[in-house]
Structure formats: C-alpha cells, structure tokens
Design a protein around this motif. Structure first.
Motif, mmCIF file in Angstrom:
data_model
loop_
_atom_site.group_PDB
_atom_site.id
_atom_site.type_symbol
_atom_site.label_atom_id
_atom_site.label_comp_id
_atom_site.label_asym_id
_atom_site.label_seq_id
_atom_site.Cartn_x
_atom_site.Cartn_y
_atom_site.Cartn_z
ATOM 1 N N UNK A 170 -7.200 -1.730 -8.370
ATOM 2 C CA UNK A 170 -7.560 -3.001 -7.732
ATOM 3 C C UNK A 170 -7.005 -3.081 -6.310
ATOM 4 N N UNK A 171 -7.480 -4.089 -5.557
ATOM 5 C CA UNK A 171 -6.877 -4.328 -4.239
ATOM 6 C C UNK A 171 -5.490 -4.933 -4.442
ATOM 7 N N UNK B 219 -0.945 -1.601 -23.836
ATOM 8 C CA UNK B 219 -1.361 -2.754 -23.039
ATOM 9 C C UNK B 219 -0.792 -2.679 -21.620
ATOM 10 N N UNK B 220 0.437 -2.198 -21.495
ATOM 11 C CA UNK B 220 1.049 -2.062 -20.172
ATOM 12 C C UNK B 220 0.364 -0.947 -19.398
ATOM 13 N N UNK B 221 0.074 0.176 -20.066
ATOM 14 C CA UNK B 221 -0.649 1.259 -19.394
ATOM 15 C C UNK B 221 -2.005 0.763 -18.912
ATOM 16 N N UNK B 222 -2.696 -0.027 -19.737
ATOM 17 C CA UNK B 222 -3.998 -0.570 -19.336
ATOM 18 C C UNK B 222 -3.862 -1.485 -18.125
ATOM 19 N N UNK B 223 -2.822 -2.317 -18.113
ATOM 20 C CA UNK B 223 -2.586 -3.209 -16.980
ATOM 21 C C UNK B 223 -2.248 -2.404 -15.728
ATOM 22 N N UNK B 224 -1.451 -1.354 -15.876
ATOM 23 C CA UNK B 224 -1.112 -0.518 -14.736
ATOM 24 C C UNK B 224 -2.349 0.173 -14.166
ATOM 25 N N UNK B 225 -3.226 0.614 -15.041
ATOM 26 C CA UNK B 225 -4.462 1.247 -14.550
ATOM 27 C C UNK B 225 -5.321 0.242 -13.801
ATOM 28 N N UNK B 226 -5.455 -0.947 -14.371
ATOM 29 C CA UNK B 226 -6.243 -1.983 -13.693
ATOM 30 C C UNK B 226 -5.637 -2.322 -12.335
ATOM 31 N N UNK B 227 -4.322 -2.411 -12.271
ATOM 32 C CA UNK B 227 -3.645 -2.712 -11.007
ATOM 33 C C UNK B 227 -3.812 -1.574 -10.008
ATOM 34 N N UNK B 228 -3.719 -0.334 -10.475
ATOM 35 C CA UNK B 228 -3.848 0.823 -9.590
ATOM 36 C C UNK B 228 -5.239 0.918 -8.990
ATOM 37 N N UNK C 40 0.030 -7.302 -12.323
ATOM 38 C CA UNK C 40 1.415 -6.905 -12.591
ATOM 39 C C UNK C 40 2.247 -8.122 -13.004
ATOM 40 N N UNK C 41 2.100 -9.214 -12.267
ATOM 41 C CA UNK C 41 2.861 -10.429 -12.576
ATOM 42 C C UNK C 41 2.496 -10.993 -13.943
ATOM 43 N N UNK D 165 0.854 -1.185 0.000
ATOM 44 C CA UNK D 165 0.000 0.000 0.000
ATOM 45 C C UNK D 165 0.893 1.240 0.000
ATOM 46 N N UNK D 166 0.596 2.230 -0.840
ATOM 47 C CA UNK D 166 1.411 3.457 -0.864
ATOM 48 C C UNK D 166 1.388 4.180 0.477
ATOM 49 N N UNK D 167 2.472 4.876 0.773
ATOM 50 C CA UNK D 167 2.550 5.666 2.003
ATOM 51 C C UNK D 167 1.564 6.830 1.910
#
Length: 117
Positions: A68-69, A57-66, A77-78, A23-25
């Motif tokens: 998500x829990x 595709x990476x930007x889309x994955x990063x958005x989905x990860x950002x 990410x993996x 979790x971000x600070x």
C-alpha cells in the motif's frame, strides 16, 4: 517487565518506540532483475513467511501494508497493533512480542531493476 515500578528488561518491546512509516531507502540487489523476477521473489517470501512463526493475520496485515501507499500502510499497521521500531518496516513486532522481519525487496524496488524483455 513486571509491576508498574519496574523497568524494561533488555530486549523488551516498548510500544512507545513505534515510528511513523517512511519510504524505504534506495537499495541495490546483488544482480539486475526484472519486475517479473522481483514479483516472484516477493510471492515466494509471502507464501513461506507464516511458516517462520508469528500469526498469519499479522503476516497478512504486513503484506497489505507493504503493498500500500504510506498513509494506508500506516493505518493498516496501527489497526493491526503492529509495533514498528524501524520506520522502513524491515523489523516489526506484534502485541505479543513476536518478531517479524521483512526483506527490503518486499517493501520497495531495487535501483537496478530492468525492464522485462
């Protein structure tokens, strides 16, 4: 990097440096903002981010990860092959070495968030 006996050059991305997401600070924005203003800032970032380089595709994955829990974000990410040297996802690389920088406001809420009026 080159042959099997070479050492990494300065600036080379090492896959082994991928960290487990955390979790971000807590952080504070320069001004108080509402949830609607935060959403607008996030939408503007994600709409323009692919224009700064890297793969869509990476930007889309990063958005989905950002969005998500942590457990789902780690899986995203993996599976996308994203390299995370900073556990808070503020700095990421794809498998080709392209750099992706995410501002804190897309990863978490500021401590001075106020209610929408």
């Amino acid at each position: 990097m080159g042959c099997a006996g070479s050492t990494p050059a300065k600036g080379d991305v090492i896959l082994e440096n991928t960290k487990k997401l955390q979790k971000p600070k807590p952080w504070k924005h320069t001004q108080q903002m509402t949830r609607a203003q935060l959403k607008q800032m996030r939408d503007e970032f994600w709409d323009t981010a692919p224009h700064y380089g890297g793969q869509k595709e990476i930007w889309d994955a990063l958005r989905a990860a950002a969005e998500a829990d942590l457990d789902l974000a780690q899986a995203i990410v993996d599976s996308a092959g994203i390299i995370i040297p900073n556990a808070d996802m503020t700095l990421c690389y794809d498998e080709r070495g392209a750099k992706y920088e995410l501002p804190k406001y897309v990863l978490s809420e500021p401590t001075n968030l106020i209610r929408d009026s």
